[in-house]
Design a protein around this motif. Structure first.
Motif, PDB file in Angstrom:
ATOM      1  N   LEU A 150      -2.230  -8.045  13.050  1.00 47.54           N
ATOM      2  CA  LEU A 150      -3.095  -8.241  11.876  1.00 47.54           C
ATOM      3  C   LEU A 150      -2.756  -7.316  10.700  1.00 47.54           C
ATOM      4  O   LEU A 150      -3.525  -7.222   9.743  1.00 47.54           O
ATOM      5  CB  LEU A 150      -4.592  -8.119  12.232  1.00 47.54           C
ATOM      6  N   THR A 151      -1.628  -6.609  10.799  1.00 48.86           N
ATOM      7  CA  THR A 151      -1.225  -5.776   9.659  1.00 48.86           C
ATOM      8  C   THR A 151      -0.379  -6.605   8.694  1.00 48.86           C
ATOM      9  O   THR A 151       0.127  -7.680   9.045  1.00 48.86           O
ATOM     10  CB  THR A 151      -0.397  -4.552  10.102  1.00 48.86           C
ATOM     11  N   VAL A 152      -0.249  -6.072   7.488  1.00 44.56           N
ATOM     12  CA  VAL A 152       0.603  -6.716   6.491  1.00 44.56           C
ATOM     13  C   VAL A 152       2.032  -6.233   6.752  1.00 44.56           C
ATOM     14  O   VAL A 152       2.258  -5.015   6.845  1.00 44.56           O
ATOM     15  CB  VAL A 152       0.149  -6.294   5.073  1.00 44.56           C
ATOM     16  N   PRO A 153       2.992  -7.148   6.907  1.00 46.36           N
ATOM     17  CA  PRO A 153       4.359  -6.712   7.210  1.00 46.36           C
ATOM     18  C   PRO A 153       4.833  -5.628   6.227  1.00 46.36           C
ATOM     19  O   PRO A 153       4.649  -5.760   5.013  1.00 46.36           O
ATOM     20  CB  PRO A 153       5.176  -8.008   7.062  1.00 46.36           C
ATOM     21  N   GLY A 154       5.359  -4.551   6.787  1.00 48.79           N
ATOM     22  CA  GLY A 154       5.823  -3.433   5.950  1.00 48.79           C
ATOM     23  C   GLY A 154       4.748  -2.395   5.682  1.00 48.79           C
ATOM     24  O   GLY A 154       5.016  -1.360   5.089  1.00 48.79           O
ATOM     25  N   PHE A 205      -4.557  -3.763   7.115  1.00 53.45           N
ATOM     26  CA  PHE A 205      -4.921  -4.950   7.893  1.00 53.45           C
ATOM     27  C   PHE A 205      -5.623  -5.940   6.967  1.00 53.45           C
ATOM     28  O   PHE A 205      -6.397  -5.529   6.096  1.00 53.45           O
ATOM     29  CB  PHE A 205      -5.898  -4.586   9.023  1.00 53.45           C
ATOM     30  N   VAL A 206      -5.378  -7.224   7.167  1.00 59.78           N
ATOM     31  CA  VAL A 206      -6.140  -8.254   6.439  1.00 59.78           C
ATOM     32  C   VAL A 206      -6.710  -9.192   7.497  1.00 59.78           C
ATOM     33  O   VAL A 206      -5.993  -9.628   8.400  1.00 59.78           O
ATOM     34  CB  VAL A 206      -5.255  -9.032   5.434  1.00 59.78           C
ATOM     35  N   THR A 228      -3.871 -15.418   6.904  1.00 60.83           N
ATOM     36  CA  THR A 228      -3.436 -16.566   7.694  1.00 60.83           C
ATOM     37  C   THR A 228      -2.532 -16.078   8.826  1.00 60.83           C
ATOM     38  O   THR A 228      -1.697 -15.196   8.624  1.00 60.83           O
ATOM     39  CB  THR A 228      -2.717 -17.632   6.830  1.00 60.83           C
ATOM     40  N   LEU A 229      -2.774 -16.637   9.991  1.00 65.21           N
ATOM     41  CA  LEU A 229      -1.994 -16.262  11.182  1.00 65.21           C
ATOM     42  C   LEU A 229      -1.848 -17.506  12.047  1.00 65.21           C
ATOM     43  O   LEU A 229      -2.844 -18.189  12.333  1.00 65.21           O
ATOM     44  CB  LEU A 229      -2.742 -15.163  11.961  1.00 65.21           C
ATOM     45  N   TYR A 252     -10.737  -6.552  16.392  1.00 64.39           N
ATOM     46  CA  TYR A 252      -9.402  -6.136  16.848  1.00 64.39           C
ATOM     47  C   TYR A 252      -8.837  -5.044  15.927  1.00 64.39           C
ATOM     48  O   TYR A 252      -8.347  -4.013  16.391  1.00 64.39           O
ATOM     49  CB  TYR A 252      -8.471  -7.360  16.872  1.00 64.39           C
ATOM     50  N   ALA A 253      -8.921  -5.281  14.609  1.00 64.15           N
ATOM     51  CA  ALA A 253      -8.364  -4.304  13.653  1.00 64.15           C
ATOM     52  C   ALA A 253      -9.061  -2.947  13.814  1.00 64.15           C
ATOM     53  O   ALA A 253      -8.412  -1.894  13.840  1.00 64.15           O
ATOM     54  CB  ALA A 253      -8.511  -4.821  12.225  1.00 64.15           C
ATOM     55  N   GLY A 254     -10.393  -2.973  13.960  1.00 61.20           N
ATOM     56  CA  GLY A 254     -11.149  -1.729  14.136  1.00 61.20           C
ATOM     57  C   GLY A 254     -10.724  -1.004  15.410  1.00 61.20           C
ATOM     58  O   GLY A 254     -10.484   0.212  15.416  1.00 61.20           O
TER      59      GLY A 254
END
Ligand SMILES: Cc1cc2nc3c(=O)[nH]c(=O)nc-3n(C[C@H](O)[C@H](O)[C@H](O)COP(=O)(O)OP(=O)(O)OC[C@H]3O[C@@H](n4cnc5c(N)ncnc54)[C@H](O)[C@@H]3O)c2cc1C
Length: 449
Positions: A297-301, A306-307, A313-314, A334-336
């Motif tokens: 769920l992270t933004v690549p790089g 996390f978004v 979109t996933l 999940y992100a938390g």
């Protein structure tokens, strides 16, 4: 930010958005060794699946909205900031916030979770919004409620019977769950709640038209459930126009397939567009602007960003995850958890997997459709399941009790919780879109003007 709440001795996790995703993330960080800052442009969380019930007078705004501070009051590591995020400074690791009395306040983060949801999509026709409001927050729901109720009042005061037809024609553009639920709830409002309350007009004669460009309603459900819901709508007297796009909307109504349908009440239930998080991050997005995120769920790089929810979109089993509350809740949680584990130096989590608990939609009074991976059903039992699930997910116990009592009352008597036009100033015909919305219900559980 240096406001006494947030100091630099612990890592700072900024969560933008107090909706389903943001709140789930903040709660998962309850015991994390971090300072958590939740930022939202409003002071409340909204239970969006029940917005249509506020728009159709069943519930009051205070029954589906909860102050974010109240929800997180037992979380000492968490503070709440009311303000509108307008940018993210990736180099400095700050979000830029327009607060109530100060613009461009910079809030530092070590970890950032963006859960800023979505807004209405007029598919390139922003000019329709003036005549066809959508439903996304409490102010929208109250504005729609005013519009619907005012149409009945205008018709009752109108001496020319020829105008009653257009005043009592309600058009819903978009036959997804919101359009279908609104159509069913307006039908019950006309045929049951308001049946004996007017003298010049007969509310039961109102025309309710549901329009969609697709070939069937509720396209995310199986064909048999979609057909069952369609039949139920027709039994409620709703006209369903399929395969026909709305070409134009103005103060006279809509034009569909070259034909005008006159109406003073058009409601837009046709789609959503994500928040501009992708632009803030300069990240890769899909065609609609949702940020493409990795399996953690992270933004690549950006392992620290996390978004989640409607603004991301996933792909899951080869298809993008839908924009529904469960996806936002599970992703936020999940992100938390992932951030907490990183801060505690524990082993990482497995990649995110969505657990699909099923899909539901209500069609009028005491009827719903329910689709899970293992079974499908429709009717009263499905409605009971729908009611149970929605009560369970309301943010506060007091709301669960109050909404339950209201639903039982409405089911037994047909009376609704808030048949009130609250923005109509004497002598004025203007509609104030941003009227104050009471957060705690001060309206009686059953009241009928
Ligand atoms: C009318 C309607 C009916 C729905 N019915 C269902 C249903 O029956 N079942 C279902 O599963 N899903 C339903 N959904 C979809 C579901 O509500 C969303 O998928 C879910 O809310 C997404 O959660 P989120 O956390 O991504 O965004 P949201 O819950 O929308 O939360 C976003 C939050 O971010 C805040 N925010 C946005 N931008 C900013 C900014 N720039 N700065 C600060 N704060 C900001 C907003 O104020 C909001 O509090 C419905 C949605 C609507 C509108």
């Amino acid at each position: 930010m240096n406001d006494g709440h947030v100091t630099r001795d612990l890592p700072i996790v900024v969560v933008v958005g107090g909706g389903f995703g943001g709140l789930a993330a903040a709660k998962a960080l309850k015991r994390a060794p971090a300072r958590v800052v939740v930022i939202d442009r409003t002071n409340h969380h909204v239970f969006q699946p029940l917005l249509y019930q506020v728009a159709t007078s069943i519930l009051t705004p205070g029954q589906i909205g909860s102050p974010i501070r109240g929800i997180l009051r037992n979380q000492p590591n968490t503070s709440v900031l009311m303000g509108e995020v307008i940018a993210v400074d990736l180099a400095e690791r700050c979000v830029v916030v327009d607060c109530l009395d100060r613009d461009r306040v910079r809030v530092h983060y070590d970890y950032l979770i963006l859960a800023t949801g979505a807004s209405h999509n007029y598919f390139g026709h922003k000019e329709f919004e003036k005549y066809a409001p959508g439903l996304k927050n409490l102010a929208d729901a109250v504005a729609v409620r005013n519009k619907v109720l005012r149409a009945f009042e205008q018709a009752e005061g109108e001496e020319d019977p020829a105008r009653h037809r257009e005043l009592l024609t309600f058009i819903l553009v978009g036959a997804g769950p919101t359009g279908v639920e609104m159509a069913g709830a307006i039908a019950s409002l006309c045929r049951i709640t308001l049946r004996s309350e007017f003298r010049r007009i007969d509310p039961a004669s109102a025309r309710i038209v549901l329009i969609d460009v697709g070939s069937r309603i509720l396209g995310s459900f199986s064909e048999d459930l979609s057909a069952a819901a369609h039949k139920q709508l027709e039994e409620l007297g709703v006209e369903v126009l399929l395969g026909q796009g709305v070409e134009h909307v103005d103060e006279e109504g809509v034009i569909v397939a070259g034909k005008r349908i006159k109406s003073k009440t058009v409601i837009w239930t046709a789609g959503v567009t994500p928040s501009p998080a992708g632009t803030w991050l300069n990240a890769e997005t899909d065609r609609s602007g949702r940020v493409r995120i990795a399996k953690d769920l992270t933004v690549p790089g950006h392992a620290e960003i996390f978004v989640v929810g409607d603004t991301a979109t996933l792909d899951h089993d080869g298809k993008p995850l839908p924009g529904v509350a469960q996806v936002a809740i599970q992703q936020g949680r999940y992100a938390g958890r992932l951030i907490r584990r990183r801060l505690e130096g524990k082993a990482m989590l497995k990649p995110f997997r969505y657990f699909d608990k099923g899909n539901m939609a209500v069609v009028g009074r005491g009827y719903a459709i329910l689709q899970t991976r293992v079974f499908r059903t429709s009717g009263f039992l499905a409605w009971l399941a729908w009611a149970g699930v929605h009560l369970q997910f309301l943010a506060q116990s007091s709301l669960r009790v109050s909404v339950f009592v209201q639903w039982v009352w409405t089911y037994l008597t047909g009376q609704r919780g808030s048949v009130l036009i609250v923005n109509h100033l004497s002598g004025s015909h203007t509609e104030a879109k941003t009227e104050p919305v009471p957060l705690q219900s001060s309206e009686p559980v059953q009241s009928s003007v």
